[in-house]
Design an enzyme around this catalytic site. Structure first.
Site, short mmCIF file in Angstrom:
data_model
loop_
_atom_site.label_atom_id
_atom_site.label_comp_id
_atom_site.label_asym_id
_atom_site.label_seq_id
_atom_site.Cartn_x
_atom_site.Cartn_y
_atom_site.Cartn_z
N CYS A 2 -8.04 0.26 -5.28
CA CYS A 2 -9.40 0.25 -4.77
C CYS A 2 -9.98 -1.15 -4.76
CB CYS A 2 -10.29 1.14 -5.64
SG CYS A 2 -9.74 2.85 -5.78
N ARG A 51 -12.41 3.32 -2.28
CA ARG A 51 -11.20 4.02 -2.69
C ARG A 51 -10.08 3.96 -1.66
NH1 ARG A 51 -10.28 10.52 -3.88
NH2 ARG A 51 -8.27 10.28 -4.94
N LEU A 52 -8.89 3.63 -2.15
CA LEU A 52 -7.65 3.82 -1.41
C LEU A 52 -6.88 4.90 -2.16
CD1 LEU A 52 -5.73 2.85 0.87
CD2 LEU A 52 -4.74 1.25 -0.78
N ILE A 54 -4.17 7.13 -3.49
CA ILE A 54 -2.71 7.07 -3.64
C ILE A 54 -2.21 8.18 -4.56
CG2 ILE A 54 -0.75 5.66 -4.38
CD1 ILE A 54 -2.14 4.50 -1.95
N ASN A 76 -9.26 -0.61 -10.10
CA ASN A 76 -8.39 -1.02 -9.00
C ASN A 76 -6.99 -1.19 -9.56
OD1 ASN A 76 -7.14 -2.30 -6.78
ND2 ASN A 76 -7.87 -4.31 -7.43
N GLU A 78 -2.81 0.64 -10.34
CA GLU A 78 -2.01 1.81 -10.67
C GLU A 78 -1.45 1.65 -12.07
OE1 GLU A 78 -2.00 4.36 -8.83
OE2 GLU A 78 -2.34 3.68 -6.77
N ASP A 101 -4.50 8.72 -12.52
CA ASP A 101 -4.29 7.75 -13.58
C ASP A 101 -5.62 7.16 -14.05
OD1 ASP A 101 -4.52 6.50 -11.07
OD2 ASP A 101 -3.42 4.73 -11.71
N GLY A 370 9.69 -7.44 -3.65
CA GLY A 370 10.55 -8.12 -4.62
C GLY A 370 9.94 -9.31 -5.32
#
Length: 613
Positions: A2, A51-52, A54, A76, A78, A101, A370
């Site tokens: 977010c 909000r995004l 996921i 914001n 994960e 989460d 990566g």
């Protein structure tokens, strides 16, 4: 994932929904799936969120989220191990109303207070208002993947995911001249002695691995570091066990970073790092075909198309490509600058920007990437000379053998008589390199002497004392280097509402890498040796044992020769002359096109710096 913002002030007229909404609207790109605003009953604390969605796509996971009628959070990021943390909290009697989460963070904070940060494997920047204590607790993840900026004066404490949100709240833009000088002079984008500094005089970044507590009654701010890497710890481990442990930890990291209620894709550059992520994803069970996204440059000598196809054909993957051009860079340069807020080193980040945009166009919200491998595993060729210096200090025969092995691979690695001195006089070398950097700034003939005198700050330049390979890896991972790359990736991805996850930055994995002796990182002339060994049966040998990959590199030198690009650069130089930063004579100097990773890329820096004004 977010965009977050907030205001703490005893002056309730400063804590309004309209003001918070202006802040979240400035970062709406970070969260296109919803917005929320909250102000406590006393009117002294306000939080905002974009909000995004996921994990847990339901309204139950919306923010700002409240818990136990005491805590309110805007968050914001994960927490990849939220499932395991939640199960432990359930055993302690905590009940959850959502599958998010976010709620796990709240329960963990109630249970462990600031020690909750030790339990999280993730990327995060969050703020929790405690109504009972009248305090704001804010924290940023261990490596600084997620951003947190703040501003404080006598009346208020403001915070947000991006600097532009603070401007939207009325904070005045004032460029920090010492940061600008170091960028123009030597390309430095952070102060390694003070990671809280930004290019704005009155705006600060919460450094990685830190938390802040704001007392809402007195508006006092206390900051503390909660984590660091122990670069001195070394373990005695066999080659077989080291590779096995490496594989185990990286598998866990990848598996956790695949946790999502939306499809996950991955960026694929053609190099070992992103290809390794793909290989380890293929070992997991996912109920959809993995999509990969790449930037390619047909006809360019460093185009990666062949290597990308080698990986995608091995795993029968779908690959989508984008081809950035000089014209598209010119057309989108203002958008790129707007996304970043601060200057950047080269056009390489534009290639990354287009890859993340491509993912969005194919409805992918989450990409694994990566980043971080080169910094923790000594992936750049420049690391050879530090490793050889370590060997030379301990064993001349080992030094000679390793240096010869590298030469046999036709790798162009730096080494001269100065490196012999550096091996045995590391402190003197550090001092010399620092003085050389300072001289590069003060002796720059293009900069106005008055600007140099006003902005020059010897304390903003630091060069580490390197006695062993881990010393420079620590510096580039935790102080200067990776921090810049993480900023680029966050802003580029969130400009299109895409979340980037980095398996190489699981902290337990990183701690393990740092605990390994140096010969597990560079051996027989190969950088990232243990990663190559862990993937040699999972990837084509042309990927595993290649030595020529150096990251995203577009044909910047060609682009800078384009007439329109040269006009842009000339206009940028004119602006810096008007600001009394550059001498007027610089306008008569021909523009020097440089490749993305070339040193002394001054004209590119002028282009970026001028956009700050």
């Amino acid at each position: 994932m977010c965009g977050i913002a907030g205001i703490i002030s005893l002056n309730t007229s400063l804590v309004t929904k309209e003001r918070i909404k202006k802040m979240t609207e400035a970062i709406a790109h970070r969260g296109p799936d919803g917005e929320g605003h909250w102000i406590n009953e006393k009117g002294i604390a306000g939080l905002g969120n974009r909000r995004l969605a996921i994990i847990d796509l339901s309204d139950a996971a919306s923010q700002p989220m409240q818990y136990l009628n005491r805590y309110t959070i805007t968050y914001n990021g994960e927490i990849y191990n939220y499932v395991e943390v939640r199960e432990e909290l359930k055993k302690r009697g905590y009940i959850f109303a959502s599958a998010s989460d976010t709620e796990v963070i709240l329960a963990a904070y109630d249970c462990y207070k600031e020690n909750c940060l030790q339990y999280f494997d993730g990327m995060f920047a969050f703020a929790i208002w405690d109504e009972e204590e009248q305090t704001l607790f804010t924290a940023r993840d261990r490596f600084g993947e997620k951003p947190f900026y703040y501003y404080k004066d006598e009346e208020q404490f403001l915070f947000a995911s991006e600097i532009k949100a603070l401007f939207a709240a009325g904070v005045k833009r004032k460029i920090k001249d010492s940061m600008l000088l170091n960028y123009l002079g030597i390309g430095q984008m952070q102060n390694p002695n003070d990671l809280s500094e930004t290019f704005c005089e009155n705006i600060f970044a919460l450094p990685r691995s830190h938390f802040i507590k704001v007392n809402g009654k007195q508006l006092t701010v206390n900051s503390k570091q909660y984590y660091d890497i122990d670069k001195e710890k070394q373990i005695d481990i066999s080659q077989e066990n080291a590779i096995e442990k490496f594989t185990e930890l990286f598998t866990i990291s990848v598996k956790r970073r695949l946790r999502s209620d939306v499809k996950v894709g991955t960026s694929l550059s053609g190099g070992l790092d992103s290809s390794s992520v793909v290989a380890f994803i293929q070992r997991q069970t996912i109920n959809y075909k993995l999509q990969t996204f790449s930037a390619v440059f047909p006809g360019f000598v460093k185009d990666e198309t062949a290597h990308i196809k080698k990986v995608t054909s091995t795993f029968h993957l779908e690959n989508f490509t984008t081809t950035p051009t000089a014209q598209s860079l010119i057309d989108e340069f203002d958008k790129l600058i707007q996304a970043q807020d601060e200057p950047f080193q080269s056009s390489s980040i534009y290639a990354q920007y287009k890859v993340y945009e491509l993912a969005k166009q194919h409805n992918i919200k989450v990409l694994l990437d990566g980043q971080g491998a080169d910094e923790i595993l000594a992936g750049y060729h420049i690391y050879y000379h530090w490793y050889w210096q370590e060997l030379l200090r301990n064993s001349f025969s080992d030094f000679k053998k390793e240096k010869n092995k590298t030469q046999q691979l036709n790798v162009n690695a730096q080494w001269s008589f100065k490196n012999y001195l550096a091996a045995f006089l590391p402190r003197l070398t550090s001092s010399h390199i620092k003085n050389k950097a300072l001289h590069s700034i003060t002796a720059n003939s293009n900069l106005q002497p008055d600007f140099i005198q006003h902005a020059f700050d010897t304390h903003s330049i630091h060069k580490p004392v390197v006695k062993k390979l881990n010393d420079i890896l620590f510096y580039n991972t935790m102080q200067l280097g990776l921090q810049d790359l993480l900023r680029f990736a966050d802003r580029n991805s969130m400009a299109d509402g895409v979340e980037i996850r980095l398996p190489f930055l699981n902290h337990e994995f990183v701690e393990f890498i740092f605990s390994l002796p140096s010969h597990y990182k560079i051996r027989n002339g190969f950088t990232k040796w243990i990663l190559r060994k862990a993937t040699e049966n999972k990837l084509p040998k042309e990927i595993v044992w290649r030595t020529d990959k150096i990251g995203y590199e577009p044909p910047q030198e060609q682009w800078m020769q384009e007439p329109l690009m040269q006009q842009y650069i000339h206009s940028a130089k004119q602006k810096l002359v008007d600001e009394k930063i550059l001498k007027s004579a610089v306008l008569n100097h021909p523009i020097q096109p440089k490749a993305a990773h070339d040193a002394d890329n001054f004209d590119w820096r002028y282009l970026c710096a001028a956009a700050m004004f």
